[in-house]
Design a protein around this motif. Structure first.
Motif, PDB file in Angstrom:
ATOM      1  N   GLY A 178       0.957  -1.311   0.026  1.00 46.74           N
ATOM      2  CA  GLY A 178      -0.015  -0.087  -0.046  1.00 46.74           C
ATOM      3  C   GLY A 178       0.995   1.286  -0.046  1.00 46.74           C
ATOM      4  N   TYR A 179       0.225   2.367  -0.262  1.00 50.88           N
ATOM      5  CA  TYR A 179       0.652   3.736  -0.200  1.00 50.88           C
ATOM      6  C   TYR A 179      -0.230   4.585   0.343  1.00 50.88           C
ATOM      7  N   ALA A 180       0.437   5.758   0.995  1.00 47.93           N
ATOM      8  CA  ALA A 180      -0.212   6.571   1.725  1.00 47.93           C
ATOM      9  C   ALA A 180       0.320   7.919   1.469  1.00 47.93           C
ATOM     10  N   SER A 181      -0.282   8.873   0.755  1.00 46.64           N
ATOM     11  CA  SER A 181       0.257  10.192   0.328  1.00 46.64           C
ATOM     12  C   SER A 181       0.302  11.325   1.510  1.00 46.64           C
ATOM     13  N   ALA A 182      -0.195  10.969   2.666  1.00 47.09           N
ATOM     14  CA  ALA A 182      -0.323  12.097   3.810  1.00 47.09           C
ATOM     15  C   ALA A 182       1.221  12.080   4.487  1.00 47.09           C
ATOM     16  N   ASP A 183       1.925  10.919   4.378  1.00 47.44           N
ATOM     17  CA  ASP A 183       3.016  10.650   5.104  1.00 47.44           C
ATOM     18  C   ASP A 183       4.013   9.983   4.076  1.00 47.44           C
ATOM     19  N   GLN A 185       4.020   7.112   2.526  1.00 46.65           N
ATOM     20  CA  GLN A 185       4.443   5.887   3.298  1.00 46.65           C
ATOM     21  C   GLN A 185       4.290   4.709   2.108  1.00 46.65           C
ATOM     22  N   TYR A 186       5.288   3.912   1.988  1.00 44.81           N
ATOM     23  CA  TYR A 186       4.760   2.705   1.451  1.00 44.81           C
ATOM     24  C   TYR A 186       4.753   1.519   2.241  1.00 44.81           C
ATOM     25  N   LYS A 187       4.052   0.611   2.311  1.00 47.41           N
ATOM     26  CA  LYS A 187       3.958  -0.484   2.869  1.00 47.41           C
ATOM     27  C   LYS A 187       4.010  -1.975   2.351  1.00 47.41           C
ATOM     28  N   LEU A 188       4.787  -3.006   2.987  1.00 49.22           N
ATOM     29  CA  LEU A 188       4.738  -4.193   2.413  1.00 49.22           C
ATOM     30  C   LEU A 188       4.504  -5.281   3.429  1.00 49.22           C
ATOM     31  N   GLY A 189       3.577  -6.134   3.325  1.00 47.01           N
ATOM     32  CA  GLY A 189       3.353  -6.987   4.458  1.00 47.01           C
ATOM     33  C   GLY A 189       3.108  -8.616   3.622  1.00 47.01           C
ATOM     34  N   VAL A 190       3.666  -9.676   4.616  1.00 48.00           N
ATOM     35  CA  VAL A 190       3.425 -10.985   4.333  1.00 48.00           C
ATOM     36  C   VAL A 190       2.880 -11.744   5.349  1.00 48.00           C
ATOM     37  N   GLU A 191       1.835 -12.404   5.030  1.00 42.67           N
ATOM     38  CA  GLU A 191       1.302 -13.179   6.266  1.00 42.67           C
ATOM     39  C   GLU A 191       1.030 -14.707   5.721  1.00 42.67           C
ATOM     40  N   ALA A 192       1.609 -15.600   6.788  1.00 42.52           N
ATOM     41  CA  ALA A 192       1.337 -17.171   6.372  1.00 42.52           C
ATOM     42  C   ALA A 192       1.173 -18.174   7.490  1.00 42.52           C
ATOM     43  N   ALA A 193       0.103 -18.994   7.251  1.00 42.68           N
ATOM     44  CA  ALA A 193      -0.477 -20.035   8.414  1.00 42.68           C
ATOM     45  C   ALA A 193      -0.404 -21.212   7.926  1.00 42.68           C
ATOM     46  N   LYS A 194      -0.259 -22.131   9.051  1.00 41.92           N
ATOM     47  CA  LYS A 194      -0.163 -23.794   8.383  1.00 41.92           C
ATOM     48  C   LYS A 194      -0.831 -24.506   9.420  1.00 41.92           C
ATOM     49  N   GLN A 195      -1.580 -25.331   9.278  1.00 43.59           N
ATOM     50  CA  GLN A 195      -2.112 -26.428  10.042  1.00 43.59           C
ATOM     51  C   GLN A 195      -1.656 -27.758   9.631  1.00 43.59           C
ATOM     52  N   ILE A 196      -0.893 -28.327  10.801  1.00 40.84           N
ATOM     53  CA  ILE A 196      -0.439 -29.914  10.667  1.00 40.84           C
ATOM     54  C   ILE A 196      -0.750 -30.521  11.656  1.00 40.84           C
ATOM     55  N   GLY A 197      -1.944 -31.284  11.603  1.00 36.73           N
ATOM     56  CA  GLY A 197      -2.515 -32.089  12.637  1.00 36.73           C
ATOM     57  C   GLY A 197      -3.132 -31.148  13.641  1.00 36.73           C
ATOM     58  N   GLY A 210       8.273   5.661   5.277  1.00 43.39           N
ATOM     59  CA  GLY A 210       7.767   6.851   5.037  1.00 43.39           C
ATOM     60  C   GLY A 210       8.426   8.189   5.558  1.00 43.39           C
ATOM     61  N   HIS A 211       7.648   8.931   5.771  1.00 46.18           N
ATOM     62  CA  HIS A 211       8.115  10.177   6.307  1.00 46.18           C
ATOM     63  C   HIS A 211       7.253  10.853   7.232  1.00 46.18           C
ATOM     64  N   GLU A 212       7.369  12.212   7.540  1.00 44.73           N
ATOM     65  CA  GLU A 212       6.584  12.782   8.509  1.00 44.73           C
ATOM     66  C   GLU A 212       5.252  13.013   8.006  1.00 44.73           C
ATOM     67  N   THR A 213       4.216  13.133   8.719  1.00 45.09           N
ATOM     68  CA  THR A 213       2.768  13.300   8.345  1.00 45.09           C
ATOM     69  C   THR A 213       2.733  14.917   8.068  1.00 45.09           C
ATOM     70  N   ASP A 214       2.068  15.076   6.778  1.00 48.75           N
ATOM     71  CA  ASP A 214       2.137  16.484   6.244  1.00 48.75           C
ATOM     72  C   ASP A 214       1.212  17.338   7.276  1.00 48.75           C
ATOM     73  N   ALA A 215       1.619  18.523   7.593  1.00 49.26           N
ATOM     74  CA  ALA A 215       0.832  19.636   7.875  1.00 49.26           C
ATOM     75  C   ALA A 215       0.004  20.130   6.583  1.00 49.26           C
ATOM     76  N   TYR A 216      -0.885  20.957   6.657  1.00 50.14           N
ATOM     77  CA  TYR A 216      -1.500  21.697   5.492  1.00 50.14           C
ATOM     78  C   TYR A 216      -0.722  22.167   4.355  1.00 50.14           C
ATOM     79  N   GLY A 700      -3.843  18.177   4.184  1.00 47.69           N
ATOM     80  CA  GLY A 700      -4.717  18.644   3.342  1.00 47.69           C
ATOM     81  C   GLY A 700      -5.259  17.391   2.348  1.00 47.69           C
ATOM     82  N   ARG A 701      -5.639  17.614   1.399  1.00 50.30           N
ATOM     83  CA  ARG A 701      -6.093  16.609   0.557  1.00 50.30           C
ATOM     84  C   ARG A 701      -5.063  15.507   0.094  1.00 50.30           C
ATOM     85  N   ASN A 702      -5.534  14.192   0.444  1.00 52.54           N
ATOM     86  CA  ASN A 702      -4.231  12.841   0.290  1.00 52.54           C
ATOM     87  C   ASN A 702      -5.248  11.989  -0.102  1.00 52.54           C
ATOM     88  N   PHE A 703      -4.384  10.864  -0.377  1.00 54.25           N
ATOM     89  CA  PHE A 703      -5.032   9.641  -0.730  1.00 54.25           C
ATOM     90  C   PHE A 703      -4.260   8.491  -0.528  1.00 54.25           C
TER      91      PHE A 703
END
Length: 711
Positions: A178-183, A185-197, A210-216, A700-703
Motif C-alpha cells: 500500500g501507499y499513503a500520500s499523507a506521510d 508511506q509505502y507498506k509491504l506485508g506478508v502473512e502465512a499460516a499452516k495447520q499440521i494435525g 515513509g516520512h513525517e505526516t504532512d501539515a496543511y 490537506g487533500r491526500n490519498f
C-alpha cells in the motif's frame, strides 16, 4: 449544543420507535462478540455499558495506517500525539494518558512517558495494526475487570491467531502492499499460516517506509518557530508477529507468542533552528535520531476441566520490554556541538489466571468469572550529555530514579441470566494492591496503596429487538512513578521539584444509561453518562524566598458527563435504494469541569458527529463509502489564554474492488475538499501566538491505495 444533540437524538429514536421496529422475526445485529466488557466472549447486547469494536475489515476499508486512523470515526474517542514522537495516548470521554488502560492480547502496556522536555518522549506508537483482529474500546471505568489505570476506560487490541488466517483451510499465504500520500508511506506485508494435525502456526511481517505526516502547508522550507510545514522526518518500521498453538487433547491447548516491533526516525528539527533562550544560547543544527522498539514473548494454556470448581481455566505468562532512545544534536554558542542522549525502558513480567464456571439454577443461570493478575515492572532512564567538539560526556539530569513496581489483583464477576434471558445482571468486585520501590541510592521512600472497586449493571431485553441498560462502576488509578518520584533541586534556576511517594490512588464513579434497538431497516444505540472523579493528582506550587517549590498532591476533583448516539440504516429498505445501500450517523456530546475551579477540562472534546453513506454490491464484488466528520469549535479552556480551535468538516471517500478471486484493491481520498483544520488536542497548552500553529495542522487533500492478495 445540548439542544442540538437532544433534537437529533429524539428525532432518530422516534424514527426507530415504530411498531415494526419490534417485530419478532428480525435478526439481531447486536450479537457481535467482544471480550472487553466481561473478560469473556459475550454478545454486545448483554453488556450494560458502551463497548465499541473496530474490526480488521473496518480498518482495511478505511485504509488505516495506525491506531489513530483506525479509531478516527469512533464517538467519544480520540488519539493524541503528532510530529517527531508520534502517537502519545488515547482519550476516552475526557480521560487520557495513564487514566486509560491499554492491553495487547491481555498484556498491559505502559503509559507514555513525557517529562515535558523536547529531548525525551517514550510514546505508545509501536503497534502494527495489520496484525490486529480487532480494537475494542470499553468507555468508562473498568477497574473491576482490569485494575489500575482503567479509571476512564480500557482499550483492548487483539492480534490475529492462526485460525483467523486459515479460515478453515490447512494453509494460507497473503501479501499486502500500500501507499499513503499523507506521510509518503509505502507498506509491504506478508502473512502465512499452516495447520499440521493438531499444530497451528502463523507469522505476519509488515514493513513500512515513509516520512513525517504532512501539515496543511507542505512547501515551507524556512527554519525557526514560524515554520509552517512539519519538520522533515525519515521513518521506517518493522514488525514480526509469530504464534503457535498445539491442541494437546480435547481438553488442553497451549500457545506461544512472540512479537518484535522497531521504529526508527531521523530528521532535522527545522522549527527549532534559530530558537533563542537567551543571548549566547541560540539553537542551530538541530537534529533528532530516534529508535523505539517493543519485544514480547508469551505462553498460554487453556484447560476445559468441567469440574465442580471451574469449567475452564486459562492462564498466561508474558514478558515485555519497551525501549526508546533519542539522540538530540544541536549547536549553541554556550555549549558548542552537543548530543543530549536520552534513553528510557519499561520491562514487565505479567501473570494472569482466569476461571469460568456456569451454574444452572431453577430461576436463573450464572456465568461466573474469577481470577488474579500480577504485573511486575521495571522503569529505567539513562541520560548522557555529549560534547561533540572535545569528545567528553557527563550524566544527564534524569527526572525519575530507576524504580520497580508491582500490581496484584483478584477479581470476581457474575453474569446472571433471568426471566428466560430477558434480564441480564452483571455484578463484579476487585481488590488491588500497588507497590513501588525506587532505587535505594535515590534516598526516596517506597509507596504502597490499595483499592477496592465494584460494578453493578443490568440489561433488560423488552423483546428481541429492543433493550435498555444501566450500570454503576468504579475505577481507580495508582500514582505513576513520575508523579511520585520526580525530584529535582535547581535553586540556581529558582525552582525545586519535590517527590511525594504518599500520593493516594485516583478514584472514579460512573453512571450510565443506554438503549439498543433494531429492526429490518437498521439499528440505533444511545447512551448518557455521568462520571465523577476524585483524588486527582495535580501539581501544587508555592514560593519561599523567591524559590518555586512544586510537588504533586491529591487535591483535584472533576466531573464529566455526556451523551452518544449511533444509527445505522439500510436505505434499500426505506427509500427503495439499490440493495446494499446504507447510511450511518454518530454524535458525541461531552462536557465537564474541574470541580475546584469550575473551569472546563482541556481534554473535553467539542461536539463531534459523523455522517456516512455507502454501498456494498450484493455479490460483494465492489463497494464505496462517503464519510463526513463534523467537529465544533473548541473555545473553552482551563487557561483562557489558550488558542481557540475552529470547527471543521472533513469529507473522506473510500472504495474497494475484487477484480479476481482472493484479490482486493482499496483506494481512498481523504480530506477531499482540501480543508485546513486543526485537532483540538494538538493545540492544548498553546497560547494566542500563532508561532508554530500551522505545522500542527492536519494534512490537506491526500490519498491512499492498498492491494491484498491471498493464495
Amino acid at each position: 449544543m445540548n439542544k442540538q444533540l437532544t433534537l437529533i437524538a429524539s428525532s432518530l429514536i422516534m424514527a426507530f420507535s415504530s411498531p415494526s421496529l419490534f417485530a419478532q422475526d428480525s435478526v439481531s445485529q447486536f450479537d457481535e462478540i467482544v471480550v472487553s466488557g466481561t473478560r469473556t466472549e459475550e454478545s454486545i447486547k448483554n453488556i450494560p455499558a458502551s463497548v465499541a469494536k473496530v474490526t480488521s475489515e473496518q480498518m482495511n476499508k478505511n485504509l488505516a495506517t495506525d491506531v489513530k486512523q483506525a479509531l478516527k470515526y469512533e464517538p467519544g474517542v480520540s488519539v493524541n500525539g503528532n510530529g517527531r514522537f508520534g502517537m502519545e495516548d488515547i482519550t476516552i470521554r475526557g480521560m487520557k494518558g495513564s487514566r486509560v488502560k491499554v492491553l495487547v492480547d491481555g498484556v498491559e502496556q505502559p503509559a507514555s512517558y513525557n517529562p515535558g522536555a523536547d529531548a525525551m518522549r517514550k510514546n505508545s506508537n509501536n503497534y502494527e495494526i495489520d496484525t490486529l483482529k480487532a480494537i475494542e474500546v470499553n468507555k468508562g471505568p473498568t477497574s473491576t475487570l482490569y485494575g489500575s489505570d482503567a479509571l476512564g476506560g480500557t482499550v483492548i487490541m487483539r492480534t490475529k491467531n492462526p485460525e483467523d488466517l486459515l479460515n478453515g483451510e490447512s494453509s494460507h499465504v497473503g501479501l499486502k502492499s500500500g501507499y499513503a500520500s499523507a506521510d509518503d508511506q509505502y507498506k509491504l506485508g506478508v502473512e502465512a499460516a499452516k495447520q499440521i494435525g493438531d499444530l497451528e502456526t502463523m507469522i505476519i511481517y509488515t514493513y513500512r517506509n515513509g516520512h513525517e505526516t504532512d501539515a496543511y502547508d507542505t512547501h515551507d522550507n524556512s527554519k525557526g518557530v514560524t515554520r509552517k510545514s512539519a519538520d522533515p522526518l525519515n521513518i521506517e518500521s518493522h514488525n514480526v508477529l509469530a504464534k503457535a498453538f498445539y491442541q494437546i487433547n480435547n481438553a488442553n491447548r497451549i500457545g506461544f507468542t512472540g512479537e518484535y516491533y522497531t521504529r526508527s526516525a531521523n530528521g532535522d528539527i527545522l522549527s527549532r533552528d534559530g530558537y533563542s533562550v537567551m543571548p549566547g544560547f541560540t539553537y542551530t543544527k538541530t537534529r533528532g535520531v530516534d529508535e523505539d522498539n517493543r519485544k514480547r514473548f508469551g505462553f498460554e494454556h487453556e484447560w476445559l476441566a468441567n469440574n465442580a470448581v471451574f469449567d475452564s481455566l486459562k492462564w498466561q505468562v508474558n514478558w515485555q520490554q519497551q525501549h526508546s532512545q533519542h539522540d538530540n544534536y544541536d549547536h549553541t554558542d554556550m555549549f558548542g556541538n552537543r548530543n543530549r542522549y536520552r534513553e528510557g525502558e519499561d520491562t514487565s513480567k505479567q501473570f494472569d489466571i482466569q476461571f469460568a464456571k456456569a451454574i444452572e439454577l431453577t430461576q436463573s443461570r450464572h456465568k461466573l468469572t474469577y481470577g488474579a493478575t500480577i504485573v511486575n515492572d521495571e522503569f529505567d532512564l539513562n541520560y548522557i550529555d555529549y560534547n561533540v567538539d572535545n569528545g567528553t560526556s557527563k550524566p544527564g539530569p534524569t527526572e525519575v530514579p530507576k524504580a520497580k513496581s508491582e500490581k496484584r489483583g483478584v477479581f470476581i464477576q457474575d453474569q446472571i441470566f433471568m426471566l428466560n434471558d430477558k434480564a441480564v445482571v452483571t455484578a463484579g468486585a476487585r481488590y488491588d494492591e500497588f507497590e513501588a520501590k525506587p532505587d535505594s541510592n535515590s534516598g526516596l521512600e517506597d509507596h504502597k496503596s490499595e483499592a477496592f472497586t465494584a460494578r453493578l449493571g443490568a440489561v433488560y431485553h423488552w423483546n428481541d429487538n429492543f433493550s435498555t441498560y444501566a450500570q454503576y462502576s468504579q475505577g481507580f488509578r495508582a500514582p505513576t512513578l513520575y508523579e511520585m518520584y520526580y525530584d529535582k533541586n535547581n535553586i540556581a534556576h529558582g525552582y525545586i521539584i519535590k517527590s511525594n511517594p504518599n500520593l493516594k490512588p485516583e478514584e472514579s464513579n460512573s453512571y450510565e444509561l443506554g438503549l439498543r434497538a433494531e429492526n429490518r431497516i437498521g439499528n440505533v444505540t444511545a447512551s448518557v453518562y455521568y462520571n465523577d472523579y476524585s483524588n486527582f493528582i495535580q501539581k501544587v506550587t508555592t514560593n519561599s524566598n523567591n524559590i518555586d517549590i512544586t510537588t504533586n498532591e491529591n487535591i483535584d476533583k472533576a466531573r464529566i458527563y455526556g451523551a452518544e448516539l449511533s444509527v445505522n440504516v439500510w436505505l434499500d429498505e426505506i427509500i427503495n435504494a439499490p440493495m446494499g445501500t446504507y447510511a450511518k450517523v454518530s454524535v458525541a456530546y461531552i462536557d465537564g469541569e474541574d470541580k475546584q475551579t469550575g473551569k472546563t477540562l482541556d481534554t473535553i472534546a467539542p461536539l463531534t458527529s459523523v455522517v456516512g453513506v455507502g454501498y456494498d454490491a450484493p455479490n460483494e464484488a465492489w463497494g464505496t463509502a462517503l464519510d463526513v466528520k463534523m467537529v465544533a469549535a473548541k473555545d473553552n479552556w482551563q487557561d483562557k489564554s489558550n488558542l481557540n480551535v475552529a470547527g471543521y468538516t472533513v469529507v473522506d471517500l473510500t472504495t474497494y474492488y475484487h477484480p479476481v478471486k482472493n484479490m482486493t484493491v482499496r483506494a481512498g481520498l481523504f480530506n477531499a475538499l482540501d480543508k485546513e483544520y486543526w485537532q483540538y488536542q494538538d493545540l492544548a497548552g498553546t497560547n494566542q501566538t500563532t508561532d508554530g500553529i500551522d505545522r500542527r495542522s492536519q494534512p490537506g487533500r491526500n490519498f491512499g491505495i492498498n492491494l491484498n492478495y491471498d493464495f
